[in-house]
Structures are given as C-alpha cells and as structure tokens.
Motif scaffolding. Structure first.
Motif, PDB file in Angstrom:
ATOM      1  N   THR A 188      -4.641   5.626  -1.904  1.00 31.07           N
ATOM      2  CA  THR A 188      -4.888   4.189  -1.225  1.00 31.07           C
ATOM      3  C   THR A 188      -5.162   4.297   0.116  1.00 31.07           C
ATOM      4  N   THR A 189      -4.625   5.082   0.820  1.00 31.12           N
ATOM      5  CA  THR A 189      -4.986   5.425   2.353  1.00 31.12           C
ATOM      6  C   THR A 189      -6.404   6.021   2.192  1.00 31.12           C
ATOM      7  N   VAL A 190      -6.678   7.346   1.367  1.00 34.41           N
ATOM      8  CA  VAL A 190      -7.861   7.804   1.426  1.00 34.41           C
ATOM      9  C   VAL A 190      -9.010   6.917   0.950  1.00 34.41           C
ATOM     10  N   THR A 224     -10.846  -2.435   6.682  1.00 33.44           N
ATOM     11  CA  THR A 224     -10.258  -1.245   5.965  1.00 33.44           C
ATOM     12  C   THR A 224      -9.795   0.030   6.767  1.00 33.44           C
ATOM     13  N   ASP A 225     -10.090  -0.225   8.013  1.00 35.16           N
ATOM     14  CA  ASP A 225      -9.540   0.959   9.049  1.00 35.16           C
ATOM     15  C   ASP A 225      -8.266   0.484   9.383  1.00 35.16           C
ATOM     16  N   ILE A 265      -4.282   2.362   8.225  1.00 34.91           N
ATOM     17  CA  ILE A 265      -3.296   2.724   9.207  1.00 34.91           C
ATOM     18  C   ILE A 265      -2.077   2.220   8.514  1.00 34.91           C
ATOM     19  N   LEU A 266      -2.206   0.966   8.031  1.00 31.78           N
ATOM     20  CA  LEU A 266      -0.761   0.663   7.407  1.00 31.78           C
ATOM     21  C   LEU A 266      -0.159   1.310   6.237  1.00 31.78           C
ATOM     22  N   THR A 267      -1.235   1.715   5.341  1.00 34.10           N
ATOM     23  CA  THR A 267      -0.887   2.462   3.905  1.00 34.10           C
ATOM     24  C   THR A 267      -0.564   3.937   4.466  1.00 34.10           C
ATOM     25  N   ALA A 268      -1.052   4.178   5.444  1.00 36.71           N
ATOM     26  CA  ALA A 268      -0.692   5.860   5.875  1.00 36.71           C
ATOM     27  C   ALA A 268       0.578   5.821   6.369  1.00 36.71           C
ATOM     28  N   ASN A 269       0.966   4.647   7.085  1.00 41.83           N
ATOM     29  CA  ASN A 269       2.417   4.635   7.614  1.00 41.83           C
ATOM     30  C   ASN A 269       3.366   4.550   6.568  1.00 41.83           C
ATOM     31  N   THR A 299       4.636   8.038  -2.593  1.00 44.06           N
ATOM     32  CA  THR A 299       3.790   8.671  -1.536  1.00 44.06           C
ATOM     33  C   THR A 299       2.484   9.079  -2.213  1.00 44.06           C
ATOM     34  N   ILE A 300       2.276   9.448  -3.719  1.00 45.44           N
ATOM     35  CA  ILE A 300       1.197   9.674  -4.246  1.00 45.44           C
ATOM     36  C   ILE A 300       0.146   8.430  -4.218  1.00 45.44           C
ATOM     37  N   MET A 301       0.657   7.426  -4.593  1.00 47.09           N
ATOM     38  CA  MET A 301      -0.102   6.381  -4.662  1.00 47.09           C
ATOM     39  C   MET A 301      -0.438   5.863  -3.217  1.00 47.09           C
ATOM     40  N   GLY A 302       0.311   6.000  -2.333  1.00 55.44           N
ATOM     41  CA  GLY A 302      -0.066   5.648  -0.899  1.00 55.44           C
ATOM     42  C   GLY A 302      -1.305   6.615  -0.267  1.00 55.44           C
TER      43      GLY A 302
END
Length: 105
Positions: free
Chosen positions: A92-94, A55-56, A60-64, A86-89
């Motif tokens: 997901t990142t969090v 998940t780490d 990183i991928l979803t934050a990008n 942006t909102i969904m990403g």
C-alpha cells in the motif's frame, strides 16, 4: 533456569529503566503517535479542500503502520497476522508513493 539466573536476567533487563519507567516510555511513544496521526489528518483535510494530492500523507501513515507491524512481527514471529499486515502495508505504501509521484509529474 534457577532462581538466581532469573534474578540476574531481570536485573540486566531493568538496568537502565525500572518497570514503571518502561511503561511511561511506552505510553509516551503511544501519545506521540496519536499526535502525529492528528497532524497528518489535519494536513489531509487541508489538502482535500485545496485540491492537492493526498497520497503523500497517506504514504506516511501507511509506512508508519507498516513499520509498527514489522517490529511486532520481529518480536512475536509466531503471530503471522503482523507479517500479513507488514506485507500489505508495504504494498500500500509503495502504491501511494507511486500514485503521488505520477500525480505530481
């Protein structure tokens, strides 16, 4: 706008780089992103085979992708698709960060 104003604005926009250099710059960023994705996926596969949390790397991928969508939305605000991405990403990142922290503790 008259012709002189358009030419002046164009010259100011192209002061540091001409159109060819700007295209090369944009393409180099794209190529760099591909390199990052390949490296992250290699780490993902390694982590999967060694039973480590992934998940780490996913965060990183979803934050990008979230930052890319946010930038596009700021530049093209009438395209609500980028805002939704942006909102969904961000959510997901969090989620991936939270799952990683909980899994490590």
């Amino acid at each position: 706008m008259n012709k002189e104003e358009i030419l002046k604005k164009s010259r100011l926009e192209n002061e540091n780089m001409d159109e060819r250099e700007r295209k090369i710059d944009e393409y180099s960023v794209y190529q760099g992103m591909i390199g990052i994705f390949i490296l992250v996926f290699l780490y993902l596969f390694f982590k999967v085979f060694t039973n480590q949390p992934v998940t780490d790397m996913l965060s990183i991928l979803t934050a990008n992708l979230t930052v890319i969508s946010f930038y596009k939305y700021k530049r093209i605000p009438d395209k609500k698709f980028f805002l939704i991405n942006t909102i969904m990403g961000a959510i997901t990142t969090v989620g991936f960060i939270t799952a990683y922290v909980i899994g490590v503790i």
